[in-house]
Design a protein around this motif. Structure first.
Motif, mmCIF file in Angstrom:
data_model
loop_
_atom_site.group_PDB
_atom_site.id
_atom_site.type_symbol
_atom_site.label_atom_id
_atom_site.label_comp_id
_atom_site.label_asym_id
_atom_site.label_seq_id
_atom_site.Cartn_x
_atom_site.Cartn_y
_atom_site.Cartn_z
ATOM 1 N N GLN A 175 5.497 15.537 1.069
ATOM 2 C CA GLN A 175 5.544 14.092 0.878
ATOM 3 C C GLN A 175 6.744 13.454 1.580
ATOM 4 O O GLN A 175 6.642 12.364 2.135
ATOM 5 N N LYS A 176 7.867 14.148 1.571
ATOM 6 C CA LYS A 176 9.051 13.621 2.280
ATOM 7 C C LYS A 176 8.782 13.548 3.777
ATOM 8 O O LYS A 176 9.163 12.583 4.450
ATOM 9 N N LYS A 177 8.117 14.573 4.307
ATOM 10 C CA LYS A 177 7.797 14.562 5.730
ATOM 11 C C LYS A 177 6.850 13.412 6.071
ATOM 12 O O LYS A 177 7.003 12.760 7.111
ATOM 13 N N VAL A 178 5.875 13.176 5.201
ATOM 14 C CA VAL A 178 4.935 12.081 5.433
ATOM 15 C C VAL A 178 5.672 10.743 5.462
ATOM 16 O O VAL A 178 5.462 9.917 6.357
ATOM 17 N N MET A 179 6.535 10.529 4.490
ATOM 18 C CA MET A 179 7.284 9.266 4.427
ATOM 19 C C MET A 179 8.196 9.116 5.643
ATOM 20 O O MET A 179 8.266 8.033 6.255
ATOM 21 N N ASP A 180 8.886 10.212 6.012
ATOM 22 C CA ASP A 180 9.772 10.153 7.178
ATOM 23 C C ASP A 180 8.982 9.833 8.445
ATOM 24 O O ASP A 180 9.439 9.081 9.312
ATOM 25 N N ASP B 299 -5.483 4.704 3.730
ATOM 26 C CA ASP B 299 -5.534 5.790 2.751
ATOM 27 C C ASP B 299 -5.956 7.104 3.403
ATOM 28 O O ASP B 299 -5.357 8.163 3.178
ATOM 29 N N LEU B 300 -7.017 7.030 4.208
ATOM 30 C CA LEU B 300 -7.517 8.252 4.857
ATOM 31 C C LEU B 300 -6.517 8.772 5.882
ATOM 32 O O LEU B 300 -6.350 9.991 6.028
ATOM 33 N N ASP B 301 -5.862 7.893 6.604
ATOM 34 C CA ASP B 301 -4.889 8.315 7.607
ATOM 35 C C ASP B 301 -3.720 9.039 6.950
ATOM 36 O O ASP B 301 -3.242 10.062 7.461
ATOM 37 N N VAL B 302 -3.256 8.527 5.818
ATOM 38 C CA VAL B 302 -2.156 9.176 5.091
ATOM 39 C C VAL B 302 -2.571 10.569 4.635
ATOM 40 O O VAL B 302 -1.802 11.535 4.733
ATOM 41 N N GLN B 303 -3.802 10.698 4.157
ATOM 42 C CA GLN B 303 -4.277 12.011 3.716
ATOM 43 C C GLN B 303 -4.326 12.997 4.879
ATOM 44 O O GLN B 303 -3.978 14.168 4.732
ATOM 45 N N LEU B 304 -4.736 12.531 6.049
ATOM 46 C CA LEU B 304 -4.748 13.402 7.230
ATOM 47 C C LEU B 304 -3.339 13.819 7.620
ATOM 48 O O LEU B 304 -3.104 14.977 8.010
ATOM 49 N N ARG C 229 0.852 -1.191 0.000
ATOM 50 C CA ARG C 229 0.000 0.000 0.000
ATOM 51 C C ARG C 229 0.884 1.237 0.000
ATOM 52 O O ARG C 229 1.171 1.829 1.031
ATOM 53 N N PRO C 230 1.408 1.658 -1.148
ATOM 54 C CA PRO C 230 2.325 2.801 -1.176
ATOM 55 C C PRO C 230 1.648 4.088 -0.736
ATOM 56 O O PRO C 230 0.452 4.280 -0.971
ATOM 57 N N ILE C 231 2.415 4.951 -0.078
ATOM 58 C CA ILE C 231 1.894 6.254 0.353
ATOM 59 C C ILE C 231 1.701 7.127 -0.875
ATOM 60 O O ILE C 231 2.614 7.328 -1.661
#
Length: 602
Positions: A92-97, A163-168, A71-73
């Motif tokens: 996006q970098k911050k999300v991945m980190d 999916d929703l958590d990543v968007q938040l 499930r890629p970000i």
């Protein structure tokens, strides 16, 4: 026979207690689900116990771990921000980190539903306008609309929750990046009015803070930490909250433009006086009652009475105008601004603090606030020296940038810029070629000394770049008696002036771009205070020597030439200033693109 029966009875008596013990213990043994190899009842029991001690788990259920290979970000950032590739890449970098540091587990949502962390995030984003930002940029409505579908089955489908958590999380880091670096990432070119913004170094402090959050209430502290540390920023935020509240009190019938013929003086009667009285009563949170006519004994709402005059004088001081109590064009323009517009200006000035480098708040530095016409020396956010200044005229604006004072020139010469040669000196010489004969100027043509009265200045094809004109040291020198050098390519510096009468004016945007100081000797003494032999007497002697001397400073002082049109002073009074270069208008269009502000004329 009897012996055999008796033996069997003894055996039975021996096993009965063991059987009873076995069945008694078997009540506490949890059946095992052989398919999942997990205790079925144990999971339910633990969840019930945790729900008593962990409100987050009781509300959201279990947080979901996920595999980014399966499930890629992805990017759930609103389309408006996708236009800014740099910002999107940063978020996006911050999300991945973040997910990497937390073991790829959902933060805001669980298998049962949104948790208390989500509630806290929602509350903070709804208050973004009180932080000078737009709540609509971080709208959660589209995500909340999906909650019913995602959680209609229990347990929810893990992939949809992820999916929703990543968007938040993307929304949080968009918000966090705006708080740290500003919503307006690139300050636009505004004609000749330059605004040079230095890039801020990348810092992922927001990632670390969110990863370390254990309680929902900590999110408020994180948001506070991410904002500028300047005391003035906090004061502006408090003022913004007040003006947002005043927006709701402002009468709908207040005219947008208060226009009158001529000026309104004390004891005059005018139709706009009732509006001004109401506006100032709201602004000052003080009732300015209608005066009573001494003859008729009736209320005279149109009279510009003494109490209202005092209120107008205070209003003029807060807006950098001459506090004479006479209501003229500029006073009316400021009075005509709605509380909504004033609140936006406060928000814009908070935004400008986000653009400043972090070192701006550390150590000693010099700050020139162009719209205020004031230079201040700050030591650890405490003012140690302040003086009036003259800045560039609207058609020759002082650039907004940062530099450092590295040397002082006493009794300086002044090399006339080519633009002044072209626009001022040559036209003057065309009228009178002997004009500069006794004015202490040296003229050079192709680096050869010339007599200006012998040149043919009336030739329309004359090339100003062939000439170099230098004004010699002296009391009439355009730089005055001292110059403070800064190594920028724009040839902008601080200096004295022979005409100190101009410092008495309230409007002081009068120079060709450099900054003139009202008290240059005091400033020189401050810069040289740690260098032996440069006390007050020696500074005065060098300034009046009549021959140039350059002193290199052992310690270079940072100089921040800034543009703040709103701030809160030490007495807690909110101040506003004229937008002399039009920066407010240009930047408000970017900060609040859906709004049309009327500050263009201020």
């Amino acid at each position: 026979m009897m012996k055999r029966v008796f033996g069997r009875l003894l055996n039975l008596l021996f096993w009965i207690p063991l059987v009873l013990v076995f069945f008694s213990c078997s009540k506490n043994i949890t059946p095992v689900d052989t398919a999942k190899k997990q205790p079925v009842e144990q999971k339910t029991t633990i969840a019930a116990v945790d729900s008593l001690t962990n409100p987050e788990q009781a509300r959201a259920g279990n947080h979901i771990a996920f595999d980014t290979l399966i499930r890629p970000i992805h990017s759930g950032i609103p389309a408006v921000w996708k236009k800014d590739a740099v910002l999107c890449a940063k978020v996006q970098k911050k999300v991945m980190d973040y997910y990497t540091n937390t073991g790829y587990k959902t933060r805001w949502l669980g298998d049962k539903g949104p948790g208390l962390f989500f509630d806290e995030l929602k509350k903070l984003l709804a208050q973004a306008d009180l932080m000078g930002l737009r709540p609509t940029d971080y709208s959660l409505a589209s995500i909340e609309d999906k909650f019913n579908d995602v959680y209609k089955t229990q347990p929810a489908i893990a992939a949809e929750v992820v999916d929703l958590d990543v968007q938040l999380t993307e929304i949080f880091f968009l918000f966090a990046t705006h708080l740290q670096d500003g919503r307006v990432r690139n300050v636009p070119h505004n004609g000749d009015a330059l605004w040079i913004r230095d890039p801020k170094p990348e810092k992922n402090v927001d990632v670390a803070l969110l990863a370390g959050m254990r309680e929902p209430e900590q999110l408020t502290g994180i948001v506070r930490t991410l904002q500028p540390a300047a005391e003035q920023y906090a004061k502006l935020q408090k003022a913004l909250e007040s003006y947002r509240a005043l927006e709701k009190l402002e009468a709908d019938e207040m005219p947008v433009n208060l226009s009158v013929k001529g000026k309104i003086k004390p004891d005059d009667h005018n139709a706009v006086i009732p509006y001004i009285r109401r506006k100032l009563s709201l602004t000052d949170l003080k009732v300015y009652a209608m005066p009573v006519d001494s003859t008729s004994g009736l209320f005279d709402s149109l009279l510009y009475d003494a109490q209202l005059v005092s209120a107008v004088k205070l209003f003029q001081m807060r807006h950098g105008l001459e506090p004479d109590g006479i209501i003229g064009e500029k006073t009316l323009k400021f009075l005509g601004q709605s509380f909504h517009e004033k609140a936006d200006i406060l928000a814009l000035n908070m935004e400008r603090f986000r653009w400043l480098p972090d070192e701006r708040y550390l150590g000693n530095y010099i700050m020139v606030n162009v719209p205020e016409y004031i230079l201040r020396v700050q030591e650890n956010e405490k003012e140690t020296l302040a003086m009036r200044v003259i800045v560039g005229a609207p058609n020759k604006p002082t650039p907004i940038f940062r530099d450092e004072v590295s040397y002082i020139v006493f009794s300086p010469t002044w090399t006339v810029p080519t633009s002044i040669i072209r626009e001022e000196i040559i036209p003057r010489l065309r009228k009178d070629s002997a004009y500069y004969a006794q004015k202490n100027y040296a003229f050079f043509k192709d680096e050869v000394t010339i007599d200006p009265s012998s040149e043919s200045w009336k030739d329309e094809s004359i090339n100003p770049y062939k000439y170099r004109i230098v004004q010699q040291p002296g009391p009439d020198n355009s730089l005055g008696l001292v110059k403070f050098g800064m190594p920028n390519t724009m040839n902008i510096y601080l200096h004295d002036t022979p005409n100190h009468r101009l410092f008495t004016k309230s409007f002081r945007a009068l120079s060709h771009g450099c900054v003139r100081l009202d008290e240059p000797a005091r400033f020189a003494e401050y810069l040289l205070r740690d260098q032996r032999g440069w006390g007050k007497e020696n500074v005065a002697k060098a300034m009046n020597a009549g021959a140039s001397s350059t002193i290199m400073l052992r310690k270079k002082y940072p100089v921040h030439i800034e543009y703040h049109t709103a701030w809160v002073d030490d007495k807690g009074v909110v101040n506003f200033r004229e937008d002399i270069y039009g920066h407010d208008k240009k930047q408000l269009e970017l900060l609040f693109p859906e709004k049309v502000s009327s500050v263009a004329g201020l």
